[in-house]
Write a protein that holds these residues in place. Structure first.
Motif, PDB file in Angstrom:
ATOM      1  N   ASP B 543       0.826  -1.215   0.000  1.00  0.00           N
ATOM      2  CA  ASP B 543       0.000   0.000   0.000  1.00  0.00           C
ATOM      3  C   ASP B 543       0.857   1.261   0.000  1.00  0.00           C
ATOM      4  N   ALA B 544       2.146   1.128   0.284  1.00  0.00           N
ATOM      5  CA  ALA B 544       3.012   2.299   0.217  1.00  0.00           C
ATOM      6  C   ALA B 544       3.365   2.628  -1.237  1.00  0.00           C
ATOM      7  N   LYS B 545       3.168   1.655  -2.120  1.00  0.00           N
ATOM      8  CA  LYS B 545       3.600   1.845  -3.505  1.00  0.00           C
ATOM      9  C   LYS B 545       2.472   2.292  -4.416  1.00  0.00           C
ATOM     10  N   VAL B 546       1.234   2.062  -4.014  1.00  0.00           N
ATOM     11  CA  VAL B 546       0.140   2.404  -4.920  1.00  0.00           C
ATOM     12  C   VAL B 546      -0.482   3.737  -4.539  1.00  0.00           C
ATOM     13  N   GLN B 547      -1.018   4.391  -5.534  1.00  0.00           N
ATOM     14  CA  GLN B 547      -1.648   5.683  -5.355  1.00  0.00           C
ATOM     15  C   GLN B 547      -3.151   5.452  -5.424  1.00  0.00           C
ATOM     16  N   LEU B 548      -3.822   5.560  -4.299  1.00  0.00           N
ATOM     17  CA  LEU B 548      -5.258   5.286  -4.281  1.00  0.00           C
ATOM     18  C   LEU B 548      -6.038   6.584  -4.211  1.00  0.00           C
ATOM     19  N   CYS B 549      -7.151   6.616  -4.897  1.00  0.00           N
ATOM     20  CA  CYS B 549      -7.990   7.805  -4.850  1.00  0.00           C
ATOM     21  C   CYS B 549      -8.632   7.910  -3.477  1.00  0.00           C
ATOM     22  N   ASN B 550      -9.213   9.072  -3.225  1.00  0.00           N
ATOM     23  CA  ASN B 550      -9.879   9.300  -1.951  1.00  0.00           C
ATOM     24  C   ASN B 550     -11.339   8.841  -1.980  1.00  0.00           C
ATOM     25  N   GLU B 551     -11.633   7.871  -2.819  1.00  0.00           N
ATOM     26  CA  GLU B 551     -13.009   7.390  -2.895  1.00  0.00           C
ATOM     27  C   GLU B 551     -13.364   6.561  -1.670  1.00  0.00           C
ATOM     28  N   LYS B 552     -14.652   6.433  -1.439  1.00  0.00           N
ATOM     29  CA  LYS B 552     -15.120   5.572  -0.358  1.00  0.00           C
ATOM     30  C   LYS B 552     -15.111   4.124  -0.841  1.00  0.00           C
ATOM     31  N   VAL B 553     -14.914   3.224   0.084  1.00  0.00           N
ATOM     32  CA  VAL B 553     -14.860   1.817  -0.285  1.00  0.00           C
ATOM     33  C   VAL B 553     -16.207   1.354  -0.839  1.00  0.00           C
ATOM     34  N   SER B 554     -17.277   2.060  -0.467  1.00  0.00           N
ATOM     35  CA  SER B 554     -18.604   1.664  -0.962  1.00  0.00           C
ATOM     36  C   SER B 554     -18.715   1.819  -2.474  1.00  0.00           C
ATOM     37  N   LYS B 555     -17.867   2.670  -3.061  1.00  0.00           N
ATOM     38  CA  LYS B 555     -17.906   2.834  -4.517  1.00  0.00           C
ATOM     39  C   LYS B 555     -17.139   1.727  -5.229  1.00  0.00           C
ATOM     40  N   VAL B 556     -16.414   0.932  -4.478  1.00  0.00           N
ATOM     41  CA  VAL B 556     -15.510  -0.049  -5.056  1.00  0.00           C
ATOM     42  C   VAL B 556     -16.038  -1.470  -4.876  1.00  0.00           C
ATOM     43  N   MET B 557     -16.815  -1.639  -3.822  1.00  0.00           N
ATOM     44  CA  MET B 557     -17.230  -2.993  -3.444  1.00  0.00           C
ATOM     45  C   MET B 557     -18.206  -3.612  -4.442  1.00  0.00           C
ATOM     46  N   THR B 558     -18.287  -4.940  -4.363  1.00  0.00           N
ATOM     47  CA  THR B 558     -19.299  -5.666  -5.109  1.00  0.00           C
ATOM     48  C   THR B 558     -20.552  -5.695  -4.245  1.00  0.00           C
ATOM     49  N   ARG B 559     -21.685  -5.270  -4.850  1.00  0.00           N
ATOM     50  CA  ARG B 559     -22.893  -5.186  -4.023  1.00  0.00           C
ATOM     51  C   ARG B 559     -23.720  -6.459  -4.033  1.00  0.00           C
ATOM     52  N   GLN B 560     -23.655  -7.188  -5.164  1.00  0.00           N
ATOM     53  CA  GLN B 560     -24.423  -8.431  -5.227  1.00  0.00           C
ATOM     54  C   GLN B 560     -23.653  -9.521  -4.501  1.00  0.00           C
ATOM     55  N   VAL B 561     -24.063  -9.802  -3.282  1.00  0.00           N
ATOM     56  CA  VAL B 561     -23.337 -10.783  -2.492  1.00  0.00           C
ATOM     57  C   VAL B 561     -24.296 -11.891  -2.089  1.00  0.00           C
ATOM     58  N   GLU B 562     -23.862 -13.127  -2.270  1.00  0.00           N
ATOM     59  CA  GLU B 562     -24.660 -14.252  -1.793  1.00  0.00           C
ATOM     60  C   GLU B 562     -24.363 -14.425  -0.310  1.00  0.00           C
ATOM     61  N   SER B 563     -25.347 -14.139   0.551  1.00  0.00           N
ATOM     62  CA  SER B 563     -25.061 -14.271   1.970  1.00  0.00           C
ATOM     63  C   SER B 563     -25.892 -15.397   2.568  1.00  0.00           C
ATOM     64  N   LEU B 564     -25.498 -15.806   3.764  1.00  0.00           N
ATOM     65  CA  LEU B 564     -26.156 -16.903   4.467  1.00  0.00           C
ATOM     66  C   LEU B 564     -26.765 -16.389   5.766  1.00  0.00           C
TER      67      LEU B 564
END
Lengths: 682, 682
Positions: B543-564
């Motif tokens: 993580d010290a080597k990559v440049q990450l945007c200041n976006e929220k993780v909610s914009k990145v996650m997969t929303r369709q999740v099969e849950s139990l």
């Protein structure tokens, strides 16, 4: 599942609460939060971002190079100073010998000189900065771990750098390397602060400050031994708790510049003319190019391994002996003041006496000859004069670093009995010295003790036909002894290689240090860790090194937590500012965790209040924009192991614990983990 | 805040979904979960604990030492094999020369020999294991990062270790070190599995397997260059994504044993008798003890720095040229099969021709003389015979590793024009070779190209009075070139020091490698990272080597999740087992996250069902005892940076994202992060 905190963890708990007795007048030791604070306000202002412009980035790298340059210059200054003072001391004694003075006069002058020099060193520690005592490695290591000790103050730099010059010149069995590491670390902190002042956005967060300190420490090793790679590895293996590819590069640059600076300054000393680099003469422990390094045979490997075992035992013994002594000192001498000064002066006088008297008494010897090493040292010729009596007795009066050179390189055998006596005396005095109120490194004394051991074993193996010269056994023994005491491995091996220019014996050295570490670990911790614990520093080991029970984190956490609502009254805010807590969990109406609010942010909010702030309802302040909303949390059913790994890896200061539905259940801090560890170990 | 996933991340998304085109027949590349699975069942069985008994611990360390021994033995075997085959090849040509054969016959025999040897190497890759191609470093690096590539299979070991013997003996511009690293890594995996079979509790979790692979890789470097410390540092700097003090020690032991084994086997070759260790003769790139290493002057430092800049440019050019070639190969040649075999054979033939024909043509030379290096090499004397034409032309037919030795040590100057021609030809052919269907390391070709560059600059500086010998410029140039290509710094410097026994030039080497890396980084990534991306490996940088945007993780996650649910019907369980997901979040009635359930655990549950399981209500299975209850989660308002740091540091495979009240909102995996990174970079 009942709340057991503090039940059987009392020992460390007591220790922790008594941390106020540590040097300095901090009422309690605080931790540092290395995590990035990402509130809405910070994110919109961009103060939390990790990216930098080209200018900011260049400034940062330039600052790192300057840390190396400054550390290298300070180290060169110390080297020149030690050389000058030691030569002057010996020069005076020599002229007295030439003038035909009696042994009594010589002893007295020697005593006065050594005690005065040690007194200056002790004065700097006792009356200027108590943090300048000892090697400084435990302090730097603690700071890098996230413990907020005031160890990187400029005042300490002055006391440490000047002090070590006098303590080493006084002939005390100590080295300059620990203090150089500490000086480098302070340089790192200084330049980090200067850079921030120059361009506020070039360095961000506590992380950058920490990494500058690590780089400076590495530069200190590089400058102490002319070992740039050794410096990087020492910072990696022993110093830094946090490490990534970026830090590696910064540290390497800082180390390289420091080594170059040292090489440039010392190259001039060695008569090859200013500007000559890479000259073999500047190798700290002498070059094997001009001497007798040869290959060795597989059947000698068991002897090198035996050196590892004995070195490990020696190191463990040193550490074990140093504990009661340090405890006695903490109880009866204190960290600063006149008492500590007097102890240092008296011990220095006794050590000076011990080093000069036995050679004089032995076989009714008298001082006649001066033998030339790097510095001059006094060698005492006996009647009847025998060569190896001569050079062996000379060790007593030789500066420690030069004595290591002699043992590594002298092709002539030493007198085994006298060498053993010297080794025992030196080992005991080195142990007595560490913890004294003077700046004193441990590398050189430990290396010298091990060099004696190695030489003794080497000479013994030579009677059955060793292939490797006794000097090489000495080198392996030195490495084993230091590994047994400090429990470092690969960085030590590289330091030895860089300080001698010899890579031929890397395999025996590696085996010796690994075995010495393993043997030492059977008995106690490394000396730096011991002193960290003696000073009651709440140090968090790597999660790979600690043994955590399978308890749930809910059994470890603090349950009484002062929390805030997202909209909170000014009264409540001012009340919380009175408490000693450094961060507050913010919860909603149902008690569900929203995030953490740090004390410093809260203080800003309270200061700016009521103007400019969105308020909700009468007198209520909307805290949401200031909360670190996404801060890490852990579920109460997680094991302590898991919580510890998160806390330690991310460099946190507070970790909120949540239950089902995100309800805040408690909080874990450094001390909760340490109490748990103590309980587990029982 | 709308769901933007996949909108502009298509390039990498395509790449990821096309990962099935990678060698092997895995339908998609999976990740490895390095996190400890702590369900109630596991905790009570003790299978999740990290502690070990003394016996288990000893077994583990013994296994680590055996990995070193095995890797060292394989490396020695490869060394002997290369020596034997190369000597035989040259011997045959020599006897033909002595028999008075014409140049045409010599060229033909040379062609047939080289092509056959390369053909064997290519056959092993194309028909035994496609993963044996190239250096293997990208593959090992990916495996250590947590990407489940089948790169550590025993079959690959056979193809790689045997193959590299033939590809190097064929005179291809490639080295043995990458394949040795890969072989060591496979040894690590093998011994880890053997140990687990012997005593199931001695090694736990994926973590131990990973650390064994890292140790084996380090042993490979140690055995390739006789550089035990260099091996450890290479694993740290380039190989391993996860590192802690325990791993450092394991890796050091493994490396040391490998270096000792190699030293023992090779010591015997060098006429000093079996059992001689530390002999200078076994230094991979020749010892400077017997040669002309001297100090250098400060004004030469800018030239060393210039070497760093040019080395960086050279490395970047190599990498840039290699990309279109590799893409062409992926499209038109494929990873295995007859096409790839033919390409290798044809290229080997052309290279063999290129290396022998120009010296023959030049100035109507004819082959008359054989010059002795470590191996014999053919040197082509010209009419009129001139010494430096002679030795410069000799380089074309000298094995690469020996050519490096010659350039490092030969006190005679080389013919600059011919040397430059050789350098350009060699550089181009090395670039052509990398990616060919043979096992081929990159260290040696890159070092040799840089050695030529350094020698050229060194000879030029000598016309204005350089202090350092041209051979030292060559050494610094070699380091700069490799650093420019592979972007490694401190490990490379240590490898050079350990392979030459020379520490005098450590400072110029360090500056050259740092600058070469910095210059190279301006243009492209290191060659290993390039090949990781070309192979569409979902690799997560520190993580010290990559440049990450200041976006929220909610914009990145997969929303369709099969849950139990915590109590779930058997139908639902069997349905989920049909999906391709590898873990399922378990939620309560309100949708609040309880923990993660892994597919493998679910499979066990389903298998044992219904007997022996607590069931709740008709047909419902109580999953709670099997859920990893405390698994890490992240709040949806956290930034991607924060989520990435957690994911990467803990070596996770799935990270559930929760909203207010602990409600499950989505999940992030390796690919979500990689898509985000691509989007950020745009």
């Amino acid at each position: 599942m009942s709340f057991e905190r503090g039940q059987d963890g009392t020992t460390l708990l007591e220790s922790l609460s008594s941390a106020s007795r540590a040097p300095g007048n901090s009422s309690s030791v605080e931790s540092i939060d290395f995590d990035v604070y990402e509130s809405q306000t910070n994110l919109s202002k961009g103060t939390s971002r990790t990216g930098r412009t080209v200018l900011q980035s260049s400034l940062k790298w330039m600052a790192i190079a300057l840390v190396g340059l400054a550390t290298g210059s300070v180290a060169s200054g110390i080297d020149y100073g030690i050389e000058f003072l030691t030569k002057s001391r010996f020069g005076l004694i020599k002229s007295l010998i030439n003038a035909g003075c009696s042994s009594t006069v010589l002893v007295l002058v020697h005593l006065v000189l050594c005690t005065s020099l040690a007194g200056i060193a002790a004065g700097l520690v006792c009356f200027v900065s108590p943090y300048a005592a000892g090697s400084g490695i435990p302090e730097v290591k603690s700071r890098l771990n996230g413990v907020d000790l005031p160890v990187v103050a400029p005042r300490t730099l002055v006391a440490k750098a000047c002090g070590v010059l006098f303590s080493v010149s006084a002939g005390l069995p100590c080295g300059k390397e620990g203090p150089m590491i500490h000086s480098g670390a302070i340089m790192g902190a200084l330049f980090a602060r200067l850079t921030t002042r120059l361009e506020p956005h070039s360095l961000l967060h506590e992380m950058d400050l920490r990494d500058f300190i690590a780089a400076g420490g590495a530069a200190g090793v590089a400058a102490a031994f002319g070992a740039p790679v050794g410096g990087v590895l020492f910072a990696l293996e022993e110093g830094a708790s946090f490490w990534n590819p970026q830090v590696l590069l910064q540290t390497l640059l800082c180390s390289s510049v420091a080594a170059l600076t040292l090489n440039l300054f010392l190259g001039g000393v060695d008569s090859s003319g200013f500007g000559t680099l890479g000259a073999l003469g500047v190798l700290t422990f002498g070059s094997y190019f001009e001497s007798n390094a040869t290959s060795y045979h597989i059947w000698e490997l068991p002897f090198f391994i035996a050196l590892g075992i004995v070195g490990g035992l020696m190191g463990a013994a040193f550490n074990a002996l140093n504990v009661p002594l340090s405890l006695w000192r903490m109880r009866n001498v204190g960290a600063a003041g006149v008492k500590r000064f007097c102890e240092a002066a008296v011990v220095a006088a006794i050590i000076a006496l011990i080093f000069i008297v036995p050679p004089l008494l032995l076989n009714s010897c008298y001082v006649t000859d001066v033998k030339q090493y790097k510095h001059d040292s006094l060698s005492i010729t006996c009647v009847p004069s025998e060569h190896h009596y001569d050079s062996t007795l000379g060790l007593f009066m030789t500066p420690s670093e030069d004595a290591i050179k002699v043992l590594f390189h002298d092709p002539e055998p030493f007198h085994s009995g006298l060498l053993m006596m010297f080794g025992l005396v030196y080992f005991a005095l080195a142990c007595w010295t560490y913890g004294l109120g003077v700046p004193s490194g441990l590398f050189v004394p430990s290396l010298l003790s091990g060099a004696v051991l190695g030489r003794l074993i080497g000479q013994a193996v030579h009677t059955v036909g060793a292939v490797a010269p006794a000097g090489m056994y000495s080198m392996v023994g030195a490495a084993a002894s230091l590994a047994g005491m400090a429990r470092i491995t690969v960085s030590l091996a590289v330091i030895i290689v860089e300080a001698t220019g010899n890579t031929q014996y890397i395999i025996p050295i590696l085996f010796a240090v690994m075995i010495a570490k393993a043997v030492g670990d059977l008995f106690n911790e490394g000396i730096y860790d011991i002193h960290i614990h003696l000073k009651h520093v709440p140090f968090l080991e790597s999660d790979a090194k600690v043994q955590l029970c399978n308890e749930k984190v809910s059994k470890v956490m603090t349950r009484q937590v002062e929390s805030l609502r997202s909209a909170e009254s000014l009264e409540r805010l001012s009340f919380l500012m009175q408490t000693s807590h450094n961060a507050f969990p913010v919860v909603d109406g149902t008690g569900s965790l929203l995030g953490m609010l740090s004390r410093s942010v809260l203080a800003d909010v309270a200061r700016e209040c009521p103007e400019g702030l969105e308020t909700e309802g009468p007198e209520a302040v909307d805290l949401k924009p200031y909360v670190n909303l996404g801060s890490y949390s852990i579920h109460e059913s997680a094991t302590v192991r898991r919580a510890y790994a998160l806390f330690r890896s991310m460099g946190l200061r507070h970790l909120p614990v949540v239950g089902h539905g995100g309800i805040l259940k408690g909080i874990v801090t450094r001390r909760d983990f340490l109490e748990h560890l103590t309980r587990c170990a029982v």
